[in-house]
Enzyme design. Structure first.
Site, PDB file in Angstrom:
ATOM      1  N   CYS A 136     -12.498   4.850 -32.749  1.00  9.42           N
ATOM      2  CA  CYS A 136     -11.602   5.908 -32.240  1.00  9.42           C
ATOM      3  C   CYS A 136     -12.390   6.708 -31.153  1.00  9.42           C
ATOM      4  CB  CYS A 136     -11.457   6.791 -33.543  1.00  9.42           C
ATOM      5  SG  CYS A 136     -10.453   6.227 -34.622  1.00  9.42           S
ATOM      6  N   HIS A 137     -13.733   7.038 -31.494  1.00  7.75           N
ATOM      7  CA  HIS A 137     -14.410   7.900 -30.401  1.00  7.75           C
ATOM      8  C   HIS A 137     -15.892   7.432 -30.274  1.00  7.75           C
ATOM      9  CE1 HIS A 137     -11.464  10.571 -32.509  1.00  7.75           C
ATOM     10  NE2 HIS A 137     -11.203  10.732 -31.140  1.00  7.75           N
ATOM     11  N   GLY A 138     -16.121   6.194 -30.627  1.00  7.21           N
ATOM     12  CA  GLY A 138     -17.363   5.438 -30.197  1.00  7.21           C
ATOM     13  C   GLY A 138     -18.695   5.944 -30.848  1.00  7.21           C
TER      14      GLY A 138
END
Lengths: 172, 726
Positions: A136-138
């Site tokens: 999703c956001h690394g």
């Protein structure tokens, strides 16, 4: 009307208003309580037992407890060593590998597979740290499930669990 | 009166259009003055406080309104109760034909306070209709539909129609037998329409019969309509505030002295009666929550079997009687709809210029005859459509229409009204209200009770003897030892054929039940096998049950159950104690409201368990696999005598007789069907005490607030000082 009558009247009004307010507030109890988990949901959240015998070294399985994905990772020697040899002072959420595993069962990493950033499920055996990578956001977690890089603020949570035997774990 | 009809004289001026102040000038209600800069700022941009002030505070209301006028407020309150409890129930309900029944049961069992929310919603619907019928009859008695209140009245009829639709749709949702067959019968009304009828019905169903598509659309509409009702209620109240309230004298207020400000006078009076009304509501919801329901609706919907006697909810019964009294399908449906639609034309059917029945001696009598007609029609609607019941229904149906279409128009011409008082302040009102209230209360009670099905078969069976249950009455509780013994009987005898699929093992250790220890429950559960999740190879194996599991059923499906039981299908016992009952008869069903008799199901089950006898000589059993039972409807029961003396061992010294077994296992089944009964009665008691205290306080508050109005110094001679109250 005398001031005495006034105070009697005021008392009556205040008493009535108070009782009515208590009643109105009480009706909120069931209306709020009904949104909490119901009895069947709570009962279904009882501990589960997982047989670890079929899980090969280097393999991770995903089981569900209370609707949450639990990763059970059978770590390789390399992964265990990496997890142990990190300078924990360099970590955003400092924890030793020993704090995150059970003594004598260090090859098993049991974590709740929910990214501590915003709740996505990280992918296992991915990322730069032989651990988990959240698409999703690394956010990147290492082989001990500790946050190493990215926006997540904390390590992957450890569910309550214990080893019933060497090849059986009870989660919950 | 017609000579100075207000709208002719004043054009379209908003209420109080004809009100004068003490000096004879047009009265203007005090406007809202914002007390500070912030509220002034808001008021200049959105005058919502001012609107509320003029609508609910300074709004002048006739000073002689009696308690019958509080039902408008009560109705608004009930609408809010229904919307709130309904929205909450939707959070747990599943609108699917396969899951709806079980989801309702899981609301009753598992959801926190789910039983309370569902019982409030189900009984709330009935209370809503009680209030609306009182409201409608009040309007009829006092001629509230007459000019200038025609549109106000028509909006009310529209609300009533919407309520009926909503109630019907909602009753479908639990997907029990009455839900299913009620939906089938009501939707079939439209098949009476020539040529397109069948297509319309298929369109309504979304299939070739009532089924899952029907349930899903009914659910959607049941959620929508209450908000439509709320919208029309806004119009209803708006219209009310334009033309002003009617009053028991039926003459318009002339000066401001004929009125009082809405707040505090009407507000406190409404609140007091609302609180008193809640006592009745709570009585039903907490103590006799299934009194107004049908046992059949605790049987899951079965498209293959129609219940022996289909009855709608009590509030539709008069119209159902009208429908059935007419032997022609199309005409019957037309009569049903016509009987409701006609109400919208009352303002023109009633030709009298005098509003209040207090000054119309003949109309007053015809009014009470009409009320009685509606009540008796309601009773007839619950009776089987045969013999004298049909004849009586036809006579009363005819009278219903004659009253509206012939009596009302003619009365206006031939009746000589009593002289009207000059003003409300002069109005002398006799205290007839109490008698009327009693008549209506008893009548409504009678109608509520008649919603029970009566079938010809049940007429033959003797009434089950009443058992003295520990869980009966306001302070009733389950006897824990009895539930444990009953469970033993279930486990050793009943469960060979009967499932208990909605009960979980964990329930056995919950408070208010048999209260086994958690360890005992684990051991009990482990004796049962349930299906495990598929293993790695995809095989599905059995595993020992855990406390969280529900009781596995003895047969995998209905066919297997029938094959093993000589063609009979042993019903699941989870809600059996609420799914059975027997006809109580008149006047017993009226007393049942007050004695809180809710044990018809358990009494019936005990009677059947003890009712095996040799058949009488003239009785021929229909098949060799059936057995004679004195209390079973039709007397031929598929189940062989299940219990015999000494069959189950008791360790606590309780006699091991069939009599004792039957009591114990029935108590256990009652618990299985209603596991939160103890909590319900305990909370009910607390709520009752609270409501009594609140009603008492509100009564004295009302007395204080109204003191100067009810006992004015300058009382007009001849005026009843209590003219303002009932």
């Amino acid at each position: 009307m005398s001031s005495d009558g006034h105070s009697r009247r005021d008392f009556l009004f205040i008493a009535t208003g108070t009782v009515a307010a208590v009643g109105a507030a009480s009706t909120l109890v069931p209306l709020i309580s009904q949104m909490n988990p119901d009895a069947s949901t709570i009962a279904a959240g009882a501990p589960i037992e997982v047989d670890l015998a079929p899980v090969a070294e280097g393999q991770a399985i995903k089981v569900f407890w209370r609707g949450k994905p639990i990763y059970i990772n059978h770590r390789t020697k390399k992964e265990i060593d990496e997890a142990k040899n990190v300078d924990i002072n360099s970590l955003p959420d400092p924890q030793t590998d020993a704090q995150r595993t059970k003594q004598g069962h260090e090859q098993w990493l049991v974590v709740i597979g929910i990214c501590t950033h915003l709740g996505c499920v990280p992918l296992d055996h991915q990322g730069d740290y032989d651990g988990f990578f959240c698409p999703c956001h690394g956010s990147q977690y290492d082989s001990s499930g500790r946050i190493r890089r990215g926006p997540a603020p904390a390590n992957l949570a450890i569910p309550p669990y214990e080893f019933v035997s060497d090849s059986k774990v009870k989660i919950g | 009166m017609s000579g100075h009809s207000p709208h002719e004289a004043h054009g379209l001026r908003a209420w109080p259009y004809n009100l004068k102040d003490e000096n004879g000038a047009d009265y203007v209600a005090p406007a809202y003055v914002p007390p500070n800069g912030f509220l002034r700022w808001i008021e200049a941009r959105l005058p919502i406080i001012g609107l509320t002030h003029s609508a609910a505070i300074s709004y002048p209301t006739p000073r002689n309104l009696n308690y019958w006028w509080t039902f408008g407020g009560i109705l608004s309150f009930m609408l809010v109760v229904q919307i709130i409890t309904g929205i909450v129930l939707v959070m747990h309900y599943t609108p699917h034909a396969d899951m709806a029944f079980n989801s309702v049961e899981s609301i009753m069992r598992d959801v926190n306070y789910g039983w309370l929310l569902r019982y409030l919603h189900a009984n709330g619907a009935s209370m809503f209709f009680v209030a609306v019928y009182i409201h409608i009859f009040r309007g009829m008695y006092y001629g509230s539909y007459k000019a200038p209140r025609e549109i106000l009245w028509i909006l009310g009829v529209i609300i009533y129609l919407l309520m009926m639709a909503t109630g019907f749709l909602g009753y479908t949702l639990p997907w029990g037998q009455m839900s299913f067959w009620g939906a089938t019968v009501i939707t079939n009304f439209f098949s009476a329409i020539p040529i397109v009828g069948e297509s319309i019905v298929t369109w309504l169903w979304g299939g070739y019969g009532v089924g899952n598509p029907t349930l899903q659309r009914f659910f959607s509409l049941h959620y929508l309509l209450p908000f439509v009702i709320a919208g029309v209620v806004v119009l209803h109240i708006w219209a009310l505030h334009v033309v002003g309230q009617n009053n028991p004298a039926g003459i318009e207020p002339k000066t401001v002295k004929d009125t009082v400000p809405f707040t505090p006078y009407a507000t406190v009076k409404d609140l007091f009666f609302m609180s008193a009304f809640c006592i009745v509501f709570a009585w039903f919801a907490f103590y006799i929550p299934n009194y107004l329901g049908h046992p059949d609706n605790y049987i899951p919907a079965n498209p293959g079997v129609t219940p022996s006697h289909i009855v709608p909810e009590w509030y539709y019964l008069p119209f159902y009687a009208i429908l059935r009294s007419i032997p022609n399908k199309l005409l019957g449906v037309c009569a049903l709809f016509g009987s409701i639609v006609l109400l919208a034309f009352l303002p023109w059917l009633d030709t009298s210029k005098v509003k209040s029945a207090a000054y119309r001696p003949l109309y007053r009598q015809f009014f009470w005859i009409f009320v009685a007609t509606c009540l008796v029609l309601g009773w007839l609607g619950a009776m089987p459509p045969e013999g004298g019941y049909v004849i009586a229904s036809r006579i009363l149906t005819a009278w219903y229409f004659i009253h509206l279409l012939v009596v009302l128009p003619l009365l206006g011409i031939f009746e000589t009204p009593k002289p009207l008082p000059n003003s409300i302040s002069e109005a002398v009102l006799k205290k007839k209200g109490i008698v009327a209230a009693l008549v209506v209360a008893v009548g409504l009670g009678a109608m509520l009770g008649t919603s029970r099905p009566v079938s010809a078969q049940e007429h033959e069976a003797p009434k089950p003897p009443a058992v003295n249950w520990s869980f009966a009455g306001p302070f009733g509780r389950y006897d824990q030892a009895q539930l444990q013994r009953g469970f033993k009987v279930y486990r050793e005898v009943c469960q060979n054929c009967h499932g208990l699929s909605m009960v979980a093992f964990r329930n056995l250790s919950e408070k208010g039940g048999p209260e086994f220890t958690p360890e005992q429950v684990e051991a009990i559960a482990a004796e049962y096998k349930v299906q495990a999740a598929p293993d790695d190879k995809g095989d599905v194996n059995d595993r020992p049950a855990r406390p969280a599991d529900r009781f596995p059923s003895p047969f995998p499906n209905e066919q297997a159950a029938r094959a093993a039981n000589g063609g009979a299908y042993p019903p699941d016992m989870s809600v059996l104690a609420k799914a059975r009952g027997y006809e109580r008869g008149f006047p017993q069903f009226v007393f049942d409201i007050f004695t809180q008799y809710q044990e018809a199901g358990p009494d019936y089950i005990v009677a059947v368990l003890n009712g095996y006898k040799d058949p009488p000589k003239d009785f021929k059993l229909p098949s060799p696999t059936s057995h004679y039972n004195e209390y079973f409807p039709g007397h031929a029961i598929g189940m062989p005598k299940p219990l015999s003396d000494g069959q189950v061992e008791y360790t606590d010294g309780t006699p091991t007789t069939v009599e004792q077994y039957s009591h114990d296992v029935t108590a256990f089944l009652m618990w299985a069907a209603e596991p939160h009964l103890n909590a319900r009665k305990r909370l009910g008691f607390q709520v009752m005490i609270f409501l009594l205290v609140l009603s008492g306080l509100l009564y004295f508050t009302k007395k204080k607030v109204w003191h100067d109005i009810e006992k004015p110094r300058e009382i007009a001679s001849g005026q009843d000082p209590r003219a303002t109250s009932m």
